[in-house]
Enzyme design. Structure first.
Site, PDB file in Angstrom:
ATOM      1  N   GLY A  15       0.836  -1.200   0.000  1.00  0.00           N
ATOM      2  CA  GLY A  15       0.000   0.000   0.000  1.00  0.00           C
ATOM      3  C   GLY A  15       0.870   1.249   0.000  1.00  0.00           C
ATOM      4  O   GLY A  15       0.553   2.247   0.648  1.00  0.00           O
ATOM      5  N   ARG A  18       0.526   5.822  -1.650  1.00  0.00           N
ATOM      6  CA  ARG A  18      -0.073   7.068  -1.148  1.00  0.00           C
ATOM      7  C   ARG A  18      -0.123   7.042   0.373  1.00  0.00           C
ATOM      8  O   ARG A  18       0.159   6.025   1.005  1.00  0.00           O
ATOM      9  CB  ARG A  18      -1.495   7.217  -1.680  1.00  0.00           C
ATOM     10  CG  ARG A  18      -2.432   6.095  -1.224  1.00  0.00           C
ATOM     11  CD  ARG A  18      -3.881   6.375  -1.560  1.00  0.00           C
ATOM     12  NE  ARG A  18      -4.091   6.310  -2.999  1.00  0.00           N
ATOM     13  CZ  ARG A  18      -4.218   5.186  -3.691  1.00  0.00           C
ATOM     14  NH1 ARG A  18      -4.130   4.020  -3.063  1.00  0.00           N
ATOM     15  NH2 ARG A  18      -4.421   5.186  -4.974  1.00  0.00           N
ATOM     16  N   ASP A  64      -1.618  -7.314  -6.093  1.00  0.00           N
ATOM     17  CA  ASP A  64      -2.798  -7.539  -5.260  1.00  0.00           C
ATOM     18  C   ASP A  64      -2.354  -8.476  -4.148  1.00  0.00           C
ATOM     19  O   ASP A  64      -2.138  -9.666  -4.379  1.00  0.00           O
ATOM     20  CB  ASP A  64      -3.908  -8.176  -6.093  1.00  0.00           C
ATOM     21  CG  ASP A  64      -5.145  -8.532  -5.273  1.00  0.00           C
ATOM     22  OD1 ASP A  64      -5.113  -8.377  -4.024  1.00  0.00           O
ATOM     23  OD2 ASP A  64      -6.139  -8.966  -5.864  1.00  0.00           O
ATOM     24  N   ASN A  91       1.096  -2.488   5.225  1.00  0.00           N
ATOM     25  CA  ASN A  91       0.283  -1.280   5.389  1.00  0.00           C
ATOM     26  C   ASN A  91      -0.989  -1.296   4.560  1.00  0.00           C
ATOM     27  O   ASN A  91      -1.971  -0.630   4.915  1.00  0.00           O
ATOM     28  CB  ASN A  91       1.134  -0.059   5.015  1.00  0.00           C
ATOM     29  CG  ASN A  91       0.299   1.184   4.820  1.00  0.00           C
ATOM     30  OD1 ASN A  91      -0.186   1.785   5.772  1.00  0.00           O
ATOM     31  ND2 ASN A  91       0.114   1.584   3.558  1.00  0.00           N
ATOM     32  N   TYR A 156     -13.987  -4.016   8.849  1.00  0.00           N
ATOM     33  CA  TYR A 156     -12.708  -3.326   9.028  1.00  0.00           C
ATOM     34  C   TYR A 156     -12.145  -3.551  10.434  1.00  0.00           C
ATOM     35  O   TYR A 156     -10.986  -3.955  10.596  1.00  0.00           O
ATOM     36  CB  TYR A 156     -12.906  -1.833   8.776  1.00  0.00           C
ATOM     37  CG  TYR A 156     -11.639  -1.017   8.875  1.00  0.00           C
ATOM     38  CD1 TYR A 156     -10.691  -1.049   7.855  1.00  0.00           C
ATOM     39  CD2 TYR A 156     -11.394  -0.212   9.976  1.00  0.00           C
ATOM     40  CE1 TYR A 156      -9.531  -0.301   7.938  1.00  0.00           C
ATOM     41  CE2 TYR A 156     -10.229   0.543  10.071  1.00  0.00           C
ATOM     42  CZ  TYR A 156      -9.307   0.498   9.042  1.00  0.00           C
ATOM     43  OH  TYR A 156      -8.152   1.241   9.144  1.00  0.00           O
TER      44      TYR A 156
END
Length: 264
Positions: A15, A18, A64, A91, A156
């Site tokens: 990740g 950004r 992925d 991350n 989440y």
């Protein structure tokens, strides 16, 4: 102080295109590491690599992380480019914010697939490289939602709570081979995504609830991750560190009562 004349250490950040991931990549670069950034968003990843402007030290890999074959390919590419791995930061994460009874199984699996399965797969692949060398560090990026339940975060929050326990499982076993595994639990962080999805009312609620009265920065998250990967943290293993301005410590403390507490 990093000895830049010594052979470069190598960090892998998932990740990494950004936000927190990119800030972590910048921290590693500033401290003498070569860096591999993994991300599923090709265009944003390519732009991040271009912006870093250090092509000899930065490798961008489209991946992925919920796909075992893609993770294996990424690990092979990192070894071919840099030769070894010293640090892994899991991350990458996704979120679906819906009421419990409106969250579909597909959405549940998507979140768990990236946030939990992805960390498992990457630690299997890159952790094995560190175990073979008898040293290294893994830092997982969970969330304050993994420590305390909150509305609309069934997938989440559960994925992040599981990630915290996965960290401890890995720490117990990989620690025997000299590889430390820790996890941070960020509170609200000033990212572009947060600016898009956090309304004025939500931000106000966070300001009232967090004792330090503000959001964290991506640089503060990166500094914490960097420390946990560094030699200065050489005896820290299997720990969860909330980087949240005191959000978790506040528990059910009422903002109204806290506002009346003396400042000194």
């Amino acid at each position: 102080m990093t000895d830049l004349s010594a052979p470069s250490r190598v960090a892998v950040v998932t990740g990494g295109a950004r936000g927190i991931g990119l800030a972590i990549g910048r921290w590693f670069l500033a401290h003498g590491y070569n860096v591999a950034l993994l991300d599923i968003d090709v265009s944003t990843l390519d732009q991040a690599v271009a912006d870093l402007a250090q092509p000899e030290r930065v490798l961008g890999l489209h991946c992925d992380i919920s796909n075992p074959s893609q993770v294996a390919s990424a690990a092979k590419a990192v070894v071919e480019r840099f030769g070894h791995v010293d640090a892994l930061v899991n991350n990458a994460g996704v979120a679906v914010f819906k009421p419990v009874l409106q969250t579909s199984f597909e959405e549940w699996r998507t979140v768990l697939g990236t946030n939990l399965d992805g960390a498992f797969l990457c630690t299997q692949a890159f952790g094995a490289l560190m175990v073979a060398r008898g040293r290294g560090a893994v830092v997982n990026v969970a969330s304050i939602s993994g420590l305390r339940a909150s509305t609309l975060r069934v997938a989440y929050g559960t994925s992040k709570a599981a990630l915290i326990h996965l960290t401890k499982q890995h720490a117990v076993e990989l620690g025997n081979a000299g590889v430390r595994v820790n996890v941070i639990a960020p509170g609200p962080v000033e990212t572009e995504m947060a600016k898009l999805v956090h309304t004025v009312a939500i931000r106000s609620d966070y300001y009232d609830t967090i004792p330090l009265g503000r959001y964290g920065t991506t640089e503060e998250m990166a500094n914490t991750v960097g420390f946990l990967c560094s030699d200065e943290a050489s005896f820290i293993n299997g720990q969860v560190l909330a980087v949240d301005g005191g959000f978790d410590a506040a528990g059910v403390g009422l903002p109204t009562l806290r506002k009346g507490a003396p400042a000194s």
